[in-house]
Design an enzyme around this catalytic site. Sequence first.
Site, mmCIF file in Angstrom:
data_model
loop_
_atom_site.group_PDB
_atom_site.id
_atom_site.type_symbol
_atom_site.label_atom_id
_atom_site.label_comp_id
_atom_site.label_asym_id
_atom_site.label_seq_id
_atom_site.Cartn_x
_atom_site.Cartn_y
_atom_site.Cartn_z
ATOM 1 N N TYR A 25 -12.901 -0.601 -7.913
ATOM 2 C CA TYR A 25 -12.685 -0.846 -9.393
ATOM 3 C C TYR A 25 -11.265 -0.317 -9.876
ATOM 4 C CZ TYR A 25 -17.835 -1.152 -8.956
ATOM 5 O OH TYR A 25 -19.234 -1.789 -8.699
ATOM 6 N N THR A 27 -7.078 1.508 -8.883
ATOM 7 C CA THR A 27 -6.066 1.618 -8.224
ATOM 8 C C THR A 27 -5.430 3.012 -8.950
ATOM 9 O OG1 THR A 27 -5.695 -0.839 -7.745
ATOM 10 C CG2 THR A 27 -3.838 0.695 -7.199
ATOM 11 N N ASP A 137 -20.984 12.217 -6.099
ATOM 12 C CA ASP A 137 -20.269 11.731 -4.980
ATOM 13 C C ASP A 137 -19.340 12.740 -4.071
ATOM 14 O OD1 ASP A 137 -19.317 9.727 -3.190
ATOM 15 O OD2 ASP A 137 -17.879 8.895 -4.526
#
Length: 424
Positions: A25, A27, A137
């Site tokens: 999703y 950069t 995460d």
Amino acid sequence: MAGPGWAPPRLDGFILTERLGSGTYATVYKAYGKKDTREVVAVKCVSKKSLNKASVENLLTEIEILKAIRHPHIVELKDFQWDNDNIYLIMEFCAGGDLSRFIRTRRILPEKVARIFLQQLASALQFLNGRNISHLDLKPQNILLSSLEKPHLKLAEALFGQPPFASKSFTELEEKIRSNRVIELPTRPQLSRNCRDLLQRLLERDPDKRISFKDFFGHPFVDLEHMPSGRSLEQATALVVEAVKKDQEGNFSAALSLYCKALDYFVPALHYEVDARRKEAIKAKVGQYVSRAEELKALVNSSNRALLQQGTCARDLLKEMARDKPRLIAALEVASMAMAKEEEGQDDGDALDLYQQSLGELLLLLAAEPTGRRRELLHAEIQTLMGRAEYLKEQIKMKETRWEAESMDKDGLSESVRSSCTLQ
């Protein structure tokens, strides 16, 4: 850098340069502020086309959380912007890359480096946990190092250079995770007792049996109380002042205990200090205090042996009164083995293990023991054994502290462990 024809997006107030990384999703680019300071930042560009309604809500939640929190080991969100194509998160730039790359280039990391990384990570997690925030995460790729000159932060996989469920496929990974087989830690490198205990409790498959956040933050290997910080030297100095006072009063046992506690803060102070001259001055002081602690240890040992001998009659009487209690007899035998080990002076760790094993059983028996002479003797014996166990803990810690202080210059990775890592 990208190939020919590639160009980063334009952003008001910043010049975007090299691409640092990219995902599904977003950069991330390195960027410079156009103002006089030419501040270096990382800009996370999220394409609006890639976002559905849920993704937009998640991104807004991330922005809201990051804007509201400030912690030395959590990457800072400085600002955010948007245009027709992208949403831009302007983040703190971390020149050292991510922890995954750091581990790969070094293969494995020394335990003492791992511990400092873990302390910094635990500090960030404790901060988030106290605000009812979960990361969701957490992995080496999402932990950044603020520089490579002073690299330090650490996850438990990094000790062995591979994760606990390393697999060649998702099928193999799932099988390993779902398996009921006991997770066996590699025998090399050799780990301390506390480090191995924490790893085993973190790798417990059953979430009801796995270590809780509270117990994790309080675990002796994490030891957030002694995390290197600007206050470490201040805390060490305050304890030394008390130790010297007790020493002058002739209370050698209390003085020894205070010197040992002071040394627990001096090593973090050494890790935190970056000025070479101040670091050497601290090391010289540590050497003096360790020498005095060794002298006090000899005095206290002599006194303790006399006390143990004085307690022999009461101990023998307790054994005589415990003939109908085989569990009590067995626990007292383990205590005797601990005393013998301590007298040998070969391995304080073995003696401490035996003391703790004996105390665990004796405390259970004390709870069930009715009022009477045997209970009084048992209570007194437990207090004596607890004193010996605490004393041995201090001696083990003092040895580790002296060894670590002496080896500071031998390990480049541990030379300067200042607050140099941030959690993404």
